[in-house]
Design a protein around this motif. Structure first.
Motif, PDB file in Angstrom:
ATOM      1  N   GLY A  10       1.050  -1.064  -0.262  1.00  0.00           N
ATOM      2  CA  GLY A  10      -0.270  -0.106  -0.029  1.00  0.00           C
ATOM      3  C   GLY A  10       0.460   0.902   0.127  1.00  0.00           C
ATOM      4  N   VAL A  11       1.894   1.139   0.485  1.00  0.00           N
ATOM      5  CA  VAL A  11       2.925   2.403   0.377  1.00  0.00           C
ATOM      6  C   VAL A  11       4.373   1.909  -0.352  1.00  0.00           C
ATOM      7  N   PHE A  12       5.014   2.876  -1.454  1.00  0.00           N
ATOM      8  CA  PHE A  12       6.258   2.347  -1.496  1.00  0.00           C
ATOM      9  C   PHE A  12       7.106   2.797  -0.328  1.00  0.00           C
ATOM     10  N   GLY A  13       8.119   1.640  -0.384  1.00  0.00           N
ATOM     11  CA  GLY A  13       9.283   2.092  -0.027  1.00  0.00           C
ATOM     12  C   GLY A  13       9.989   2.720  -0.391  1.00  0.00           C
ATOM     13  N   ALA A  14      11.440   3.269  -0.351  1.00  0.00           N
ATOM     14  CA  ALA A  14      11.952   4.492  -0.593  1.00  0.00           C
ATOM     15  C   ALA A  14      13.439   3.585  -1.844  1.00  0.00           C
ATOM     16  N   ARG A  15      13.539   2.331  -1.843  1.00  0.00           N
ATOM     17  CA  ARG A  15      13.757   1.865  -3.272  1.00  0.00           C
ATOM     18  C   ARG A  15      12.522   2.393  -4.150  1.00  0.00           C
ATOM     19  N   GLN A  16      11.629   1.302  -3.781  1.00  0.00           N
ATOM     20  CA  GLN A  16      10.365   1.616  -5.055  1.00  0.00           C
ATOM     21  C   GLN A  16      10.287   2.400  -5.264  1.00  0.00           C
ATOM     22  N   LEU A  17       9.788   3.655  -4.472  1.00  0.00           N
ATOM     23  CA  LEU A  17      10.019   5.076  -4.553  1.00  0.00           C
ATOM     24  C   LEU A  17      10.556   5.992  -5.513  1.00  0.00           C
ATOM     25  N   ASP A  18      11.734   5.485  -5.881  1.00  0.00           N
ATOM     26  CA  ASP A  18      12.749   6.229  -6.391  1.00  0.00           C
ATOM     27  C   ASP A  18      12.958   5.256  -7.692  1.00  0.00           C
ATOM     28  N   VAL A  19      12.849   4.075  -7.378  1.00  0.00           N
ATOM     29  CA  VAL A  19      12.731   4.185  -9.256  1.00  0.00           C
ATOM     30  C   VAL A  19      11.492   3.972  -9.909  1.00  0.00           C
ATOM     31  N   TYR A  20      10.286   4.089  -8.605  1.00  0.00           N
ATOM     32  CA  TYR A  20       8.663   4.582  -9.531  1.00  0.00           C
ATOM     33  C   TYR A  20       9.417   5.784 -10.036  1.00  0.00           C
ATOM     34  N   ASN A  21       9.497   6.889  -9.125  1.00  0.00           N
ATOM     35  CA  ASN A  21       9.433   8.025  -9.911  1.00  0.00           C
ATOM     36  C   ASN A  21      10.023   8.473 -11.171  1.00  0.00           C
ATOM     37  N   ALA A  22      12.140   7.429 -10.831  1.00  0.00           N
ATOM     38  CA  ALA A  22      12.532   7.765 -12.225  1.00  0.00           C
ATOM     39  C   ALA A  22      12.120   7.382 -13.389  1.00  0.00           C
ATOM     40  N   VAL A  23      10.834   5.641 -13.284  1.00  0.00           N
ATOM     41  CA  VAL A  23      10.101   5.309 -14.653  1.00  0.00           C
ATOM     42  C   VAL A  23       9.199   6.571 -14.849  1.00  0.00           C
ATOM     43  N   LEU A  24       8.373   7.444 -14.689  1.00  0.00           N
ATOM     44  CA  LEU A  24       8.094   8.199 -14.206  1.00  0.00           C
ATOM     45  C   LEU A  24       8.100   9.377 -15.370  1.00  0.00           C
ATOM     46  N   ARG A  49      17.813   7.304 -23.268  1.00  0.00           N
ATOM     47  CA  ARG A  49      19.024   8.382 -22.939  1.00  0.00           C
ATOM     48  C   ARG A  49      18.512   8.456 -21.513  1.00  0.00           C
ATOM     49  N   ARG A  50      17.665   8.899 -21.042  1.00  0.00           N
ATOM     50  CA  ARG A  50      16.712   9.319 -20.021  1.00  0.00           C
ATOM     51  C   ARG A  50      16.698   8.091 -18.985  1.00  0.00           C
ATOM     52  N   CYS A  51      16.253   6.929 -19.279  1.00  0.00           N
ATOM     53  CA  CYS A  51      17.163   5.723 -18.541  1.00  0.00           C
ATOM     54  C   CYS A  51      18.218   5.336 -18.015  1.00  0.00           C
ATOM     55  N   CYS A  52      19.499   5.901 -18.758  1.00  0.00           N
ATOM     56  CA  CYS A  52      20.759   5.769 -18.129  1.00  0.00           C
ATOM     57  C   CYS A  52      20.832   6.682 -17.707  1.00  0.00           C
ATOM     58  N   GLU A  53      20.393   8.376 -17.624  1.00  0.00           N
ATOM     59  CA  GLU A  53      20.591   9.015 -16.580  1.00  0.00           C
ATOM     60  C   GLU A  53      19.975   8.771 -15.149  1.00  0.00           C
ATOM     61  N   CYS A  54      18.535   8.104 -15.268  1.00  0.00           N
ATOM     62  CA  CYS A  54      18.051   7.795 -14.088  1.00  0.00           C
ATOM     63  C   CYS A  54      18.861   6.517 -12.904  1.00  0.00           C
ATOM     64  N   ARG A 150       6.935  -0.649 -13.991  1.00  0.00           N
ATOM     65  CA  ARG A 150       6.966  -0.692 -15.228  1.00  0.00           C
ATOM     66  C   ARG A 150       5.299   0.562 -15.634  1.00  0.00           C
ATOM     67  N   ILE A 151       5.555   1.539 -15.501  1.00  0.00           N
ATOM     68  CA  ILE A 151       4.019   2.596 -16.419  1.00  0.00           C
ATOM     69  C   ILE A 151       3.835   2.868 -16.993  1.00  0.00           C
ATOM     70  N   GLU A 152       2.336   2.460 -17.878  1.00  0.00           N
ATOM     71  CA  GLU A 152       2.056   2.090 -19.340  1.00  0.00           C
ATOM     72  C   GLU A 152       1.254   3.108 -19.185  1.00  0.00           C
ATOM     73  N   ASP A 153       1.123   3.852 -20.554  1.00  0.00           N
ATOM     74  CA  ASP A 153      -0.308   4.252 -20.843  1.00  0.00           C
ATOM     75  C   ASP A 153      -0.796   4.289 -22.298  1.00  0.00           C
ATOM     76  N   ASP A 154      -1.808   4.704 -22.898  1.00  0.00           N
ATOM     77  CA  ASP A 154      -2.181   4.308 -24.180  1.00  0.00           C
ATOM     78  C   ASP A 154      -2.326   5.563 -24.473  1.00  0.00           C
ATOM     79  N   VAL A 155      -2.693   6.486 -25.518  1.00  0.00           N
ATOM     80  CA  VAL A 155      -2.254   7.620 -25.963  1.00  0.00           C
ATOM     81  C   VAL A 155      -2.385   7.741 -27.472  1.00  0.00           C
TER      82      VAL A 155
END
Length: 181
Positions: A10-24, A49-54, A150-155
């Motif tokens: 129900g709550v993102f742990g610190a590492r989960q949140l870091d990875v989630y925000n990087a993907v976002l 390229r942005r993934c490398c930076e993250c 993974r964060i997936e949207d349909d556009v």
């Protein structure tokens, strides 16, 4: 074809949140580039390229962005494409195949970056004479419990950019709020 990573507790742990925000961050940058006339390859390359930076920011890899890209290091953490056409089938085929070359008004595509920690992909690279140098194994081991995000949207590509057809919560705080309900 929508994907969201939700924290099981129900709550993102610190590492989960870091990875989630990087993907976002990678996804938001890619979505901002999707418009008529945009090259899908260029949007996808920028996402890598942005993934490398993250990955560098998270301390999971070392080196510089160009070297990481030249050695396909992002493929180890982001082993799929940025997205695909959507249509009558989930993975629809456009005029030139499953991936658009140049986006046009009326295209419907997914935008689905991710970062994953997959042993079957990472373990062999630890023995690779060149690529192992880029990986910070101790840091990767510390993040393995995240599993992946993974964060997936349909556009829909419109004349002015996109109409995001996905209405599922995306911001971490919104997901945590949804999980509390």
């Amino acid at each position: 074809d929508i994907t969201r990573t939700f924290p099981a507790g129900g709550v993102f742990g610190a590492r989960q949140l870091d990875v989630y925000n990087a993907v976002l961050q990678v996804q938001e940058a890619a979505l901002a580039q999707i418009k008529p006339g945009a090259s899908w390859e260029a949007v996808s390359w920028d996402a890598r390229r942005r993934c490398c930076e993250c990955l560098l920011d998270l301390g999971l890899v070392q080196g510089d962005v160009e070297s990481l890209l030249e050695n396909d290091i992002t493929q180890l953490f982001f082993p799929h494409g940025l997205g695909h056409h959507l249509g009558l089938q989930v993975h629809d085929v456009g005029p030139k195949g499953p991936l658009p070359e140049v986006l046009t008004e009326g295209n419907v595509v997914t935008c689905e970056p991710g970062i994953y920690f997959i042993d079957a992909i990472l373990e062999p690279i630890y023995e690779d004479k060149v690529k192992h140098w880029f990986l910070r194994r101790d840091a990767i081991e510390a993040f393995k419990s995240v599993g992946g995000v993974r964060i997936e949207d349909d556009v829909l590509v419109t004349s002015s950019g996109i109409d995001n057809l996905t209405t599922v919560a995306k911001r971490a705080r919104d997901i945590e709020e949804f999980m509390r309900q």
